[in-house]
Design an enzyme around this catalytic site. Structure first.
Site, PDB file in Angstrom:
ATOM      1  N   ASP A   1       0.908  -1.271  -0.158  1.00  0.00           N
ATOM      2  CA  ASP A   1       0.163  -0.033  -0.041  1.00  0.00           C
ATOM      3  C   ASP A   1       0.871   1.135   0.088  1.00  0.00           C
ATOM      4  OD1 ASP A   1      -2.575   1.392  -0.126  1.00  0.00           O
ATOM      5  OD2 ASP A   1      -2.476   1.279   2.224  1.00  0.00           O
TER       6      ASP A   1
ATOM      7  N   ASP B   1       3.950   2.339   7.958  1.00  0.00           N
ATOM      8  CA  ASP B   1       2.650   1.728   7.914  1.00  0.00           C
ATOM      9  C   ASP B   1       2.799   0.361   7.301  1.00  0.00           C
ATOM     10  OD1 ASP B   1       1.287   3.581   9.429  1.00  0.00           O
ATOM     11  OD2 ASP B   1       0.748   4.545   7.561  1.00  0.00           O
TER      12      ASP B   1
END
Length: 285
Positions: free
Chosen positions: A168, A185
């Site tokens: 992502d 993340d």
């Protein structure tokens, strides 16, 4: 500020001394700036499945290892116990990946531990000591954009060399510190060897970064680093010090079977996400 419920156990155990302020709140977690002794760090408090809009998509789960056979069967059956185990596995994924990538020399925040479901890690700051901005929030010169692109392509290569793909990656989860970009993340990180969609995820990660930095250095838009990386990886010829060229010769004779498969998988995942959302909402009633 008032101590969030998820962080009170860390204060009780002496892991942190105070919560200073919220840093960001997203679909997956809320991050707070905390103090531990004389050190300023950040603490990531994960949201549970009922609160998250980012559901545990099958595409990201494929190829991940589950700690026990009972847990694997329960997750496969999507039972209540299985969903709880899936939640635990989802949270552990980022922690495990962060340590693995740190050890591999990837530019990620330094992890300090995982306590009561909370990840404590380094707070990335700018040259003035303030919370570092995201890549999409800064203006760059042509030279800076090229330097950042080179650095980030090297990080993606290093990740791929240990068998991981961010999954992502974009300008929204790259922070700009004094020494350059830092990737953050990782709850959706995927196994390069164990996930059928790993190639498309790698290409998406690389293309997202290239498109963002290409706004400042347009010649980057004519490069094919993702395709080059994957071809070298499949051939067993990708190494952390491999020099990339950004060029790639496409084979136009092969049918796009992968694209068809991904379209089918996306439809299945969308149906599963809706079902999980209905079940989570029912449990809260």
């Amino acid at each position: 500020m008032k101590t969030p419920t998820g962080l009170q156990p860390l204060i009780d155990d002496g892991v942190i001394d105070a919560v200073l302020r919220p840093l960001k709140s997203g679909k997956e977690a809320a991050v707070y700036v905390v103090r531990a002794g004389d050190q300023i760090r950040c603490a990531k408090v994960y949201k549970d499945m009922a609160q998250r809009s980012f559901q545990q998509r099958v595409q990201y789960q494929e190829g991940r290892k589950v700690r026990g056979s009972r847990e694997a069967r329960a997750i496969g059956k999507a039972s209540k116990y299985g969903r709880k185990q899936q939640e635990t596995a989802w949270k552990n994924t980022e922690v495990d990946a962060l340590y693995q990538l740190r050890d591999a020399g990837v530019r990620v925040p330094e992890p300090y531990g995982y306590f009561h479901g909370v990840l404590v890690m380094q707070l990335i700051v700018d040259a003035d000591g303030h919370s570092a901005p995201r890549l999409g929030e800064v203006e760059l010169s042509h030279a800076q954009a090229c330097d950042f692109h080179r650095c980030l392509m090297r990080q993606v290569v290093n990740m791929l060399c240990v068998g991981l793909i961010h999954g992502d990656l974009s300008e929204y989860n790259v922070l700009v510190g004094p020494d350059g970009p830092v990737i953050i993340d990782f709850p959706q990180v995927v196994s390069a060897a164990g996930n059928n969609a790993s190639r498309s995820m790698l290409l998406r990660d690389v293309n997202n970064l290239t498109a963002s930095l290409g706004a400042w250095a347009p010649e980057l838009l004519d490069t094919w680093y993702g395709e080059e990386m994957w071809a070298l990886y499949e051939a067993g010829e990708l190494h952390p010090d491999t020099e990339l060229t950004g060029t790639f010769v496409h084979d136009t004779t092969k049918p796009d079977l992968e694209g068809v498969r991904h379209a089918i998988n996306d439809a299945r995942e969308e149906a599963l996400i809706r079902q999980q959302g209905r079940e989570a909402a029912a449990e809260m009633d």
